[in-house]
Design an enzyme around this catalytic site. Sequence first.
Site, PDB file in Angstrom:
ATOM      1  N   GLY A  14     -26.288   1.680 -51.643  1.00  0.00           N
ATOM      2  CA  GLY A  14     -26.649   2.042 -53.025  1.00  0.00           C
ATOM      3  C   GLY A  14     -26.030   1.147 -54.079  1.00  0.00           C
ATOM      4  O   GLY A  14     -26.117   1.454 -55.268  1.00  0.00           O
ATOM      5  N   SER A  16     -26.842  -2.099 -54.538  1.00  0.00           N
ATOM      6  CA  SER A  16     -27.647  -3.301 -54.792  1.00  0.00           C
ATOM      7  C   SER A  16     -29.130  -2.998 -54.620  1.00  0.00           C
ATOM      8  O   SER A  16     -29.508  -2.053 -53.909  1.00  0.00           O
ATOM      9  CB  SER A  16     -27.211  -4.376 -53.765  1.00  0.00           C
ATOM     10  OG  SER A  16     -28.078  -5.477 -53.780  1.00  0.00           O
ATOM     11  N   ILE A  18     -32.859  -2.066 -54.092  1.00  0.00           N
ATOM     12  CA  ILE A  18     -33.628  -0.816 -54.052  1.00  0.00           C
ATOM     13  C   ILE A  18     -32.692   0.393 -54.067  1.00  0.00           C
ATOM     14  O   ILE A  18     -32.951   1.393 -54.740  1.00  0.00           O
ATOM     15  CB  ILE A  18     -34.526  -0.795 -52.786  1.00  0.00           C
ATOM     16  CG1 ILE A  18     -35.600  -1.894 -52.881  1.00  0.00           C
ATOM     17  CG2 ILE A  18     -35.167   0.577 -52.594  1.00  0.00           C
ATOM     18  CD1 ILE A  18     -36.353  -2.163 -51.572  1.00  0.00           C
ATOM     19  N   SER A 137     -39.991  -0.956 -43.777  1.00  0.00           N
ATOM     20  CA  SER A 137     -40.550  -2.160 -44.412  1.00  0.00           C
ATOM     21  C   SER A 137     -41.980  -2.309 -43.939  1.00  0.00           C
ATOM     22  O   SER A 137     -42.318  -1.903 -42.818  1.00  0.00           O
ATOM     23  CB  SER A 137     -39.755  -3.398 -43.980  1.00  0.00           C
ATOM     24  OG  SER A 137     -40.445  -4.571 -44.334  1.00  0.00           O
ATOM     25  N   TYR A 150     -36.163  -8.055 -37.167  1.00  0.00           N
ATOM     26  CA  TYR A 150     -36.224  -7.244 -38.396  1.00  0.00           C
ATOM     27  C   TYR A 150     -37.402  -6.275 -38.321  1.00  0.00           C
ATOM     28  O   TYR A 150     -37.258  -5.072 -38.545  1.00  0.00           O
ATOM     29  CB  TYR A 150     -36.352  -8.166 -39.612  1.00  0.00           C
ATOM     30  CG  TYR A 150     -36.423  -7.436 -40.938  1.00  0.00           C
ATOM     31  CD1 TYR A 150     -35.285  -6.885 -41.516  1.00  0.00           C
ATOM     32  CD2 TYR A 150     -37.630  -7.315 -41.624  1.00  0.00           C
ATOM     33  CE1 TYR A 150     -35.344  -6.213 -42.730  1.00  0.00           C
ATOM     34  CE2 TYR A 150     -37.703  -6.649 -42.840  1.00  0.00           C
ATOM     35  CZ  TYR A 150     -36.557  -6.100 -43.389  1.00  0.00           C
ATOM     36  OH  TYR A 150     -36.626  -5.433 -44.593  1.00  0.00           O
TER      37      TYR A 150
END
Length: 248
Positions: A14, A16, A18, A137, A150
Amino acid sequence: MQKLKNKVAVITGGSSGIGLATAKRFAAEGAYIFITGRRQSQLDAAVKEIGSNVTAVQGDISNLDDINRLYEVVAKEKGKLDIVVANAGIIERTLLENATPEHFDSIFSVNVKAPYFTVQKALPILNDGGSIVLVASTAHRVGVPEHSTYSASKAALRSLSRTFAAELKGRKIRVNTLSPGPVDTPIFDGQGSKEEIEATKNAYAQWIPMGRLGKPEELASAALFLASDESSFSTGIDLVSDGGQTQL
Ligand code: NAD
């Protein structure tokens, strides 16, 4: 009316991008926020930016002792929890042929193991009727070179949200994934030289039908939807917010 009045939320990562935008939005909507991050200086700056109703707990979210310590602080300060946003994540681009076991372990440790245990260890203090948001994502929906680990880590989150939702439905706890497309945050900073980063962002902007990257605040709105009663009939979903990248 504030949508998260008197709610208590944990937002990992929290400090940085989004996560920070989400923390600011949740606080504005009446929630008390616990944020985590690796660097104390960055956490201090984030606390200043959020202003009030926030506690920062420094730690490595892939370290189970640090997750235990996080919830000890939440339990001590608030005694309960309503919302978990498992947002902390890292990317390290590499082609399959160059990937090392260390690279694989580091991506899966932060992007999969950490959210898994962030959710598990929240359960004893998470209120029935709570909401869990796993930040995945759009990478898990497409095949992009250099993103194998990823994307696979984010696919794992998408799968976990379904199983967690099924296991926790008896407690009326909803679990959903949020899948952002490319969003302009510091996550790009470690992905090459200044010129390479600019080229990557431009390439994404051209790929996205809306012609631009997302803003962290736009993802914070989507996270608010999932965290609040606004999404009261949604569980196990994957909410895509990507300017049409994977939809049009
Ligand atoms: P960011 O780099 O700005 O923020 C990541 C946060 O995670 C930071 O606060 C960092 O301290 C924290 N973090 C990373 N590793 C950690 C660890 N081991 N322990 C504790 N904290 C740790 O990135 P962002 O773009 O805001 O990313 C947030 C989430 O959104 C990530 O899960 C990322 O994969 C996902 N995402 C981002 C984009 C994008 O284009 N920005 C796109 C899709 C998904």
